[in-house]
Design an enzyme around this catalytic site. Structure first.
Site, short mmCIF file in Angstrom:
data_model
loop_
_atom_site.label_atom_id
_atom_site.label_comp_id
_atom_site.label_asym_id
_atom_site.label_seq_id
_atom_site.Cartn_x
_atom_site.Cartn_y
_atom_site.Cartn_z
N ASP A 188 -10.13 -24.74 -35.77
CA ASP A 188 -10.54 -25.16 -34.43
C ASP A 188 -12.05 -25.06 -34.32
O ASP A 188 -12.65 -24.11 -34.83
CB ASP A 188 -9.91 -24.21 -33.39
CG ASP A 188 -9.04 -24.93 -32.40
OD1 ASP A 188 -9.60 -25.66 -31.57
OD2 ASP A 188 -7.81 -24.75 -32.46
N ASP B 56 -11.87 -28.91 -29.96
CA ASP B 56 -11.36 -28.52 -28.65
C ASP B 56 -11.97 -29.40 -27.56
O ASP B 56 -13.18 -29.67 -27.56
CB ASP B 56 -11.73 -27.05 -28.41
CG ASP B 56 -11.02 -26.48 -27.21
OD1 ASP B 56 -9.79 -26.38 -27.25
OD2 ASP B 56 -11.71 -26.12 -26.23
N GLU C 193 -9.04 -33.04 -29.65
CA GLU C 193 -8.13 -32.79 -28.53
C GLU C 193 -8.63 -33.62 -27.35
O GLU C 193 -9.66 -33.29 -26.75
CB GLU C 193 -8.13 -31.30 -28.15
CG GLU C 193 -7.07 -31.02 -27.09
CD GLU C 193 -7.38 -29.83 -26.18
OE1 GLU C 193 -6.48 -29.45 -25.42
OE2 GLU C 193 -8.51 -29.32 -26.21
N HIS D 6 -0.08 -24.97 -28.32
CA HIS D 6 -0.21 -23.67 -27.67
C HIS D 6 -0.50 -23.79 -26.17
O HIS D 6 -0.65 -22.77 -25.51
CB HIS D 6 -1.33 -22.88 -28.35
CG HIS D 6 -2.66 -23.55 -28.19
ND1 HIS D 6 -2.98 -24.74 -28.80
CD2 HIS D 6 -3.74 -23.23 -27.43
CE1 HIS D 6 -4.18 -25.11 -28.44
NE2 HIS D 6 -4.68 -24.22 -27.62
N ASP D 7 -0.61 -25.03 -25.67
CA ASP D 7 -0.87 -25.22 -24.24
C ASP D 7 0.36 -25.73 -23.48
O ASP D 7 0.29 -25.87 -22.26
CB ASP D 7 -2.01 -26.23 -24.04
CG ASP D 7 -3.35 -25.71 -24.54
OD1 ASP D 7 -3.59 -24.49 -24.43
OD2 ASP D 7 -4.16 -26.52 -25.03
C1 NOJ Z 1 -8.23 -26.42 -24.89
C2 NOJ Z 1 -7.39 -25.41 -25.59
O1 NOJ Z 1 -6.33 -26.06 -26.26
C3 NOJ Z 1 -6.90 -24.42 -24.56
O2 NOJ Z 1 -6.01 -23.50 -25.12
C4 NOJ Z 1 -8.08 -23.73 -23.95
O3 NOJ Z 1 -7.64 -22.84 -22.95
C5 NOJ Z 1 -9.03 -24.75 -23.35
N1 NOJ Z 1 -9.36 -25.74 -24.31
C6 NOJ Z 1 -10.30 -24.09 -22.88
O4 NOJ Z 1 -10.98 -23.52 -23.95
#
Ligand code: NOJ
Length: 567
Positions: free
Chosen positions: A134, A236, A304, A365-366
């Site tokens: 990442d 990210d 992302e 993970h989100d």
């Molecule tokens: C995207 C990430 O996938 C997420 O987990 C994170 O909280 C946010 N960016 C902010 O950093």
């Protein structure tokens, strides 16, 4: 130890890395594949590891890098994936569990050391696995030395490394921008009398990418890891890094025809046209790509990017000179019925430019676990979909076991988003990987892991599922083996079969040596399918069907999917 080409199979399959070889490059030229697409193909199937939750080697209840290294045989041999994407392990106060980086060029002691990271890369490479890490360019931690300098005084040379703004004349916020985690995106700094921008937590200030020194410093952080041998980066919130230079207000959101993603509460009240995705972002990614291309071997970038306007999304492929792929999140919250899925796949198909390579995501993970969203029977159909569509699949650790969304009691909530906005917590999909039916589920020897396990951990774990031919894990293993063995499933043409009954989504994948029909029943009712083609079931969600003959017309049980080798 397994050799680099150990997964080459007799039926003509080849490991993804083959696309990086001289023969693979020649083949790509023969097929007219653009360089971006070839590099994406060379990453094969990507598997995301959330390092806090994969394997704890120290007994503190939190996973770490040596833990991941100790599980590589599982990834390369038991499962058969190609690329490991490791979520952040950088030094961090862990306000957002590592997405708040305080040093881009080191490893947090919680996760190990740089030497542990080097060992992980070396051992992955010995097994023919690639390593993607990442990279978090939009924001740092407020504890990063750059931000400490920046906020120390208005005259500090690093002041302009972050986005600072005066209060309005009436004392109000500089504009109406909102934080993705709730509330305004501005935090007042009493000492220097200005606001700073934070698109996420107040402890995650946004870097100012319009400052050439920031660009240079962040490019150095990429070089640091490329020099250590990483094969690529997951970027990210990639589109956030460039904002409107005039910092104009966002307009109110127009009513939605169709919700493409989960609801983000107040954040959805605006059209986010000024706080992210400014066209200048493309210059940054062209530079990034030139950097990757200047390194030996294939180095890869996936962004992302939660954009659902397809033209805008596809722009991140550039002219084949930006990202190798922007993540396609359209399936994550797609309405789970055949028509909904078909529509989203069609839209994606039309959007990807000729030099691009598609990709598909079901979880990360989100997001709530796929089993939690659609149930475990439908999740088996989802596995067939993900691994037979044309495009790179990204698997999220534990989904191959059918790990459920875990109910985390309010007093155990860890996720800052969940604490700030109850209901938005992401802990339920971040619980530890379940390896064995024992206390600590083979993840930890600690009394208590950082998040709870699912109560079904005695059943849903690697050891138990390996012993059960009908398990989700064995379904994934068979699917991954078939995909490796059959170039048609990896590279073949994709055509939808238009006359499938409502509730069924069907398509063919045709290569030079073989052709397959994939027929998926998205309903919990039986279906009769008149395919007009015959063949043999190469793989099914219900293993009792494997190897059986399929005539022109056949029945599908509820939530049954089949991959048919066509005659
Ligand atoms: C995207 C990430 O996938 C997420 O987990 C994170 O909280 C946010 N960016 C902010 O950093």
């Amino acid at each position: 130890m397994t050799g680099q080409y150990s997964r080459m199979t007799e039926s003509g399959g080849r490991p993804a890395r083959w696309w990086s070889s001289e023969a693979g490059q020649q083949e790509a030229r023969r097929l007219g594949l653009a360089e971006s697409a070839r590099v994406a193909l060379s990453m094969g199937v990507i598997y995301q590891i959330y390092p806090r939750s994969f394997q704890d080697s120290t007994g503190n209840g939190v996973g770490d890098l040596p833990g991941i290294t100790s599980r590589l045989d599982y990834l390369s041999d038991t499962l058969g994936i190609d690329t490991v994407w490791v979520s952040p392990f950088y030094p961090s106060p862990m306000a957002d569990f590592g997405y708040d980086v305080s040093d881009y060029c080191d490893v947090d002691p919680l996760f190990g050391t740089l030497a542990d990271f080097d060992r992980l890369v070396a051992e992955c490479h010995e097994r023919g696995l690639r390593v993607v890490i990442d990279w978090v360019p939009n924001h740092t931690s407020n504890q990063h030395r750059w931000f400490l300098a920046s906020r120390s005084s208005r005259d500090d040379p690093k002041r302009d490394w972050y986005v600072w703004a005066d209060a309005r004349v009436d004392g109000g916020l500089p504009n109406n921008w909102l934080s993705g985690f709730g509330g305004p995106a501005w935090e007042w700094d009493e000492a220097t009398g200005q606001y700073y921008l934070h698109s996420f937590l107040a402890s995650q200030p946004d870097l100012n990418w319009r400052n050439p020194e920031v660009r240079a410093a962040m490019t150095d952080t990429l070089r640091f890891w490329l020099d250590r041998g990483v094969d690529g980066f997951r970027i990210d919130v990639a589109h956030f890094i460039m904002k409107d230079p005039e910092m104009r207000d966002n307009p109110p959101a127009a009513p939605l025809d169709e919700r493409m993603f989960k609801s983000l509460g107040e954040y959805d009240s605006q059209e986010h046209v000024n706080d992210k995705g400014h066209p200048d972002v493309h210059g940054v990614f062209r530079d990034l790509r030139a950097l990757l291309d200047s390194y030996p071997g294939d180095r890869f970038a996936v962004g992302e990017i939660h954009i659902f306007d397809w033209a805008e999304w596809a722009a991140y492929y550039g002219e084949g000179d930006e990202l190798h792929m922007p993540f396609n999140f359209s399936l994550v919250w797609a309405p789970w019925h055949a028509a909904g899925i078909r529509e989203r796949i069609d839209a994606l198909d039309r959007a990807v430019p000729p030099w691009g390579w598609p990709n598909h995501v079901l979880g990360n993970h989100d997001e709530a676990r796929i089993v939690g969203r659609i149930g475990s029977d439908a999740a088996r159909v989802a596995a067939l979909l993900l691994l037979t569509l044309r495009g790179t699949p990204t698997l999220y650790y534990g989904d191959e076991l059918g790990m459920p969304q875990v109910e985390v009691p309010p007093e155990m909530v860890q996720d800052p988003w969940g604490i700030q906005v109850p209901g938005q917590g992401r802990d339920g999909c971040r619980t530890p990987m379940q390896w064995a039916p024992e206390p600590g589920v083979g993840f930890t020897t600690a009394q208590r892991a950082w998040l709870p396990f699912t109560p079904a951990a005695d059943r849903i774990n690697v050891a138990a599922e390996l012993a059960d031919p009908g398990s989700m894990l064995n379904l994934y293993r068979r699917l991954l083996a078939l995909r490796t063995a059959e170039p048609a499933l990896e590279r073949g043409d994709y055509t939808e079969i238009p006359h499938a009954p409502d509730g069924v989504f069907a398509y063919t994948r045709r290569g030079e040596d073989a052709a397959f029909a994939i027929v998926l029943n998205f309903t919990s009712e039986p279906q009769v399918v008149d395919l007009g083609m015959t063949g043999t079931v190469a793989l099914s969600t219900h293993p009792d069907r494997d190897g059986t003959e399929i005539g022109d017309t056949f029945g599908l049980r509820p939530n049954e999917g089949v991959i048919i080798r066509l005659r």
